[in-house]
Design an enzyme around this catalytic site. Structure first.
Site, PDB file in Angstrom:
ATOM      1  N   HIS A  99      23.327   0.911 -50.747  1.00 28.50           N
ATOM      2  CA  HIS A  99      22.363   1.510 -51.611  1.00 28.50           C
ATOM      3  C   HIS A  99      21.710   2.887 -51.243  1.00 28.50           C
ATOM      4  O   HIS A  99      21.340   3.501 -51.922  1.00 28.50           O
ATOM      5  CB  HIS A  99      21.303   0.587 -51.926  1.00 28.50           C
ATOM      6  N   ASP A 134      26.124  -5.179 -49.661  1.00 30.38           N
ATOM      7  CA  ASP A 134      24.982  -3.833 -49.559  1.00 30.38           C
ATOM      8  C   ASP A 134      25.149  -3.283 -48.112  1.00 30.38           C
ATOM      9  O   ASP A 134      24.588  -2.749 -47.540  1.00 30.38           O
ATOM     10  CB  ASP A 134      23.682  -4.005 -49.743  1.00 30.38           C
ATOM     11  N   GLY A 207      13.072   3.370 -46.562  1.00 29.15           N
ATOM     12  CA  GLY A 207      13.700   4.313 -45.304  1.00 29.15           C
ATOM     13  C   GLY A 207      14.085   3.609 -44.187  1.00 29.15           C
ATOM     14  O   GLY A 207      14.991   3.805 -43.688  1.00 29.15           O
ATOM     15  N   ASN A 208      13.740   2.337 -43.977  1.00 22.10           N
ATOM     16  CA  ASN A 208      14.244   1.195 -43.255  1.00 22.10           C
ATOM     17  C   ASN A 208      15.663   0.808 -43.374  1.00 22.10           C
ATOM     18  O   ASN A 208      16.159   0.327 -42.684  1.00 22.10           O
ATOM     19  CB  ASN A 208      13.253  -0.020 -42.823  1.00 22.10           C
ATOM     20  N   SER A 209      15.822   0.707 -44.682  1.00 19.14           N
ATOM     21  CA  SER A 209      17.230   0.310 -45.217  1.00 19.14           C
ATOM     22  C   SER A 209      18.217   0.676 -44.481  1.00 19.14           C
ATOM     23  O   SER A 209      18.395   2.155 -44.395  1.00 19.14           O
ATOM     24  CB  SER A 209      17.364   0.484 -46.878  1.00 19.14           C
ATOM     25  N   LEU A 264      40.200 -18.891 -53.520  1.00 14.49           N
ATOM     26  CA  LEU A 264      40.778 -20.023 -53.753  1.00 14.49           C
ATOM     27  C   LEU A 264      41.176 -20.367 -55.235  1.00 14.49           C
ATOM     28  O   LEU A 264      42.441 -21.085 -55.179  1.00 14.49           O
ATOM     29  CB  LEU A 264      39.656 -21.132 -53.222  1.00 14.49           C
ATOM     30  N   GLY A 265      40.505 -19.822 -56.186  1.00 20.53           N
ATOM     31  CA  GLY A 265      41.007 -19.918 -57.443  1.00 20.53           C
ATOM     32  C   GLY A 265      40.658 -21.162 -58.228  1.00 20.53           C
ATOM     33  O   GLY A 265      41.319 -21.782 -58.989  1.00 20.53           O
ATOM     34  N   VAL A 266      39.074 -21.339 -58.003  1.00 24.61           N
ATOM     35  CA  VAL A 266      38.741 -22.600 -58.662  1.00 24.61           C
ATOM     36  C   VAL A 266      37.486 -22.044 -59.187  1.00 24.61           C
ATOM     37  O   VAL A 266      36.687 -21.226 -58.614  1.00 24.61           O
ATOM     38  CB  VAL A 266      38.588 -23.838 -58.048  1.00 24.61           C
ATOM     39  N   ILE A 268      33.848 -23.991 -59.525  1.00 21.71           N
ATOM     40  CA  ILE A 268      32.989 -25.041 -58.884  1.00 21.71           C
ATOM     41  C   ILE A 268      31.772 -25.215 -59.153  1.00 21.71           C
ATOM     42  O   ILE A 268      31.078 -24.384 -59.719  1.00 21.71           O
ATOM     43  CB  ILE A 268      33.162 -25.137 -57.173  1.00 21.71           C
TER      44      ILE A 268
END
Length: 471
Positions: A99, A134, A207-209, A264-266, A268
């Site tokens: 960001h 992020d 600003g710390n981001s 994995l394709g599920v 859950i």
């Protein structure tokens, strides 16, 4: 007698060992050690100009040029933003938050002042970003090797709750700044699928981001990302994405310029306490219950709706969040052993993981569904068999089951969130197509001494399991 018991209680209490960590006399040496690797980041973006108030400066007015000259016209203008980051290699790779640089046309890096440090602002190239965590990776070029910091173990000593930590960055655009505190909590989740935040009371502000969170050895255990605040300023609740997550993301961004997460394709859901009695062979509420298996890796490996994933790649699974994180951090194409519980039996399968970024949207398209009423009352619900006309109206293909037409107010079904339009496709972990099938499953559960019946319910194409009491 009472005095004697009290004395014993005090003796036991005093025997509990207490370990105290000495408070550091100063953070100065640590700050001096790592500061050359922390950077300020300035981004700029061209945005559309702002038009003057309608009716205040009419088109053709003699004041129109005057208004435009003072910035009220529709000319594009440049907007700037500030953030933080840190150097992770001598050849100039820099980590920050997505960001901080998102949408930027230009990115410039300012280094901590000192001998051997770049004195001028350096332009940065964007290597890749991962909005899910992020995290962004930048690169600068410089004629001499840059000082850098290394990632530490965010799951080890130095990152425990109560351990001292130090944050560095560019809070509120004030330049290089240091703040210190402790690890307040671990494994925090905000909103993301892969969240694993370290919570700290070290002051973190805008600003710390993108700046680093250091342990006392000078290793980065987190990337400062967010704060919880009613006023936009630090109140001692800050969050840093753990290095356990960041290192995997950064490695992929450096190698591919993008993330390539295992898939994995599920679908859950968590196993809840009220489901345990209805699931044969399960002693406690843990694992991830499979609710849907579209074409993909899991289907190829033989997984089915109703399976409970208890162990994935040697790791015992507590809940869906843990499974999603482990799968996402696994390499694409890896053959992974999986232990599942199916109808009371433990089964071992091997799944070859796909890539989430390219497969998920195709595997789980969004469907719409609406129901039409029928009659027949069971377990606090009015149910109807699914007719071809209803299936067409609901956009259902390939599924058979019972449609919930109405839910009795105050019933357990209502408390569990079942609503009109839900489609029940399984009962007692067996497929159903008719009311007779449903009645048979209820009878089997009662004859087996079970207190509840497990239903697989689909809503708008999304499945979930619900346990309803039979008493």
């Amino acid at each position: 007698m009472l005095a004697g018991l009290l004395a014993v209680g005090l003796a036991v209490a005093s025997a509990v060992p207490v370990f105290a960590q000495e408070r550091p006399a100063t953070f100065a040496d640590l700050a001096e050690q790592v500061s050359p690797s922390v950077v300020n980041i300035t981004t700029s973006t061209v945005v559309a100009g702002r038009t003057g108030p309608q009716g205040v400066v009419p088109e053709g007015s003699p004041f129109e040029d005057f208004f435009n000259d003072f910035g009220g016209g529709d000319q594009p203008r440049r907007s700037s933003a500030l953030g933080s980051g840190f150097v992770i290699s001598a050849d100039g790779f820099i980590v920050t938050n997505n960001h901080v640089i998102e949408g930027a046309d230009e990115i410039e890096i300012e280094f901590f002042p000192g001998e051997g440090q770049p004195a001028e602002l350096l332009p940065a190239e964007l290597i890749g970003t991962d909005p899910n965590t992020d995290i962004a990776l930048l690169k600068v070029e410089y004629e001499t090797p840059l000082q850098f910091v290394e990632f530490g173990d965010s799951d080890g000593v130095g990152a425990r709750v109560g351990d001292w930590v130090m944050a560095m960055g560019n809070p509120l655009g004030q330049g290089f700044s240091v703040s210190a505190g402790i690890v307040s909590a671990r494994n925090r989740s905000l909103q993301g699928t892969y969240d694993d935040y370290i919570q700290t009371d070290a002051a973190i502000n805008r600003g710390n981001s993108g700046g680093p969170l250091f342990n006392m050895d000078g290793d980065v255990i987190g990337v400062n990302t967010a704060i919880l605040s009613p006023n936009g300023g630090s109140i001692g609740i800050g969050f840093a994405m753990s290095s356990a997550v960041v290192t995997n993301v950064v490695d992929q961004l450096e190698e591919f310029g993008e993330t390539r997460r295992g898939w994995l394709g599920v679908r859950i859901q968590d196993v809840t306490v009220d489901m345990v009695d209805a699931i044969e062979g399960l002693a406690e509420a843990r694992g991830a219950m499979v609710t849907d298996v579209p074409p993909g890796p899991a289907e190829d490996a033989g997984l089915e709706a109703g399976d409970i994933i208890l162990v994935f790649d040697g790791v015992e699974i507590e809940d869906t969040r843990e499974l999603v994180q482990i799968v996402g951090n696994s390499p694409v194409g890896k053959d992974v052993p999986v232990e599942i519980l199916r109808a009371g039996d433990m089964i071992d399968v091997t799944v070859t993981l796909g890539r989430r970024e390219t497969a998920e949207a195709a595997a789980f398209p969004e469907d719409g569904a609406e129901a039409e009423p029928e009659t027949t009352n069971m377990l606090g619900m009015t149910l109807s068999e699914l007719t071809p006309e209803m299936a067409e109206a609901m956009g259902i293909t390939g599924d058979a089951g019972l449609v919930i037409v109405e839910v009795e107010e105050g019933s357990e079904a209502a408390e569990k969130g079942l609503v009109s339009g839900d489609l029940i496709t399984e009962a007692g972990q067996q497929k159903i197509a008719t009311i007779a099938d449903f009645e048979a499953r209820v009878e089997e559960a009662q004859d087996g001494g079970r207190k509840s019946l497990l239903l697989l319910v689909r809503r708008d194409g999304a499945p979930r399991f619900v346990a309803l009491g039979l008493e």
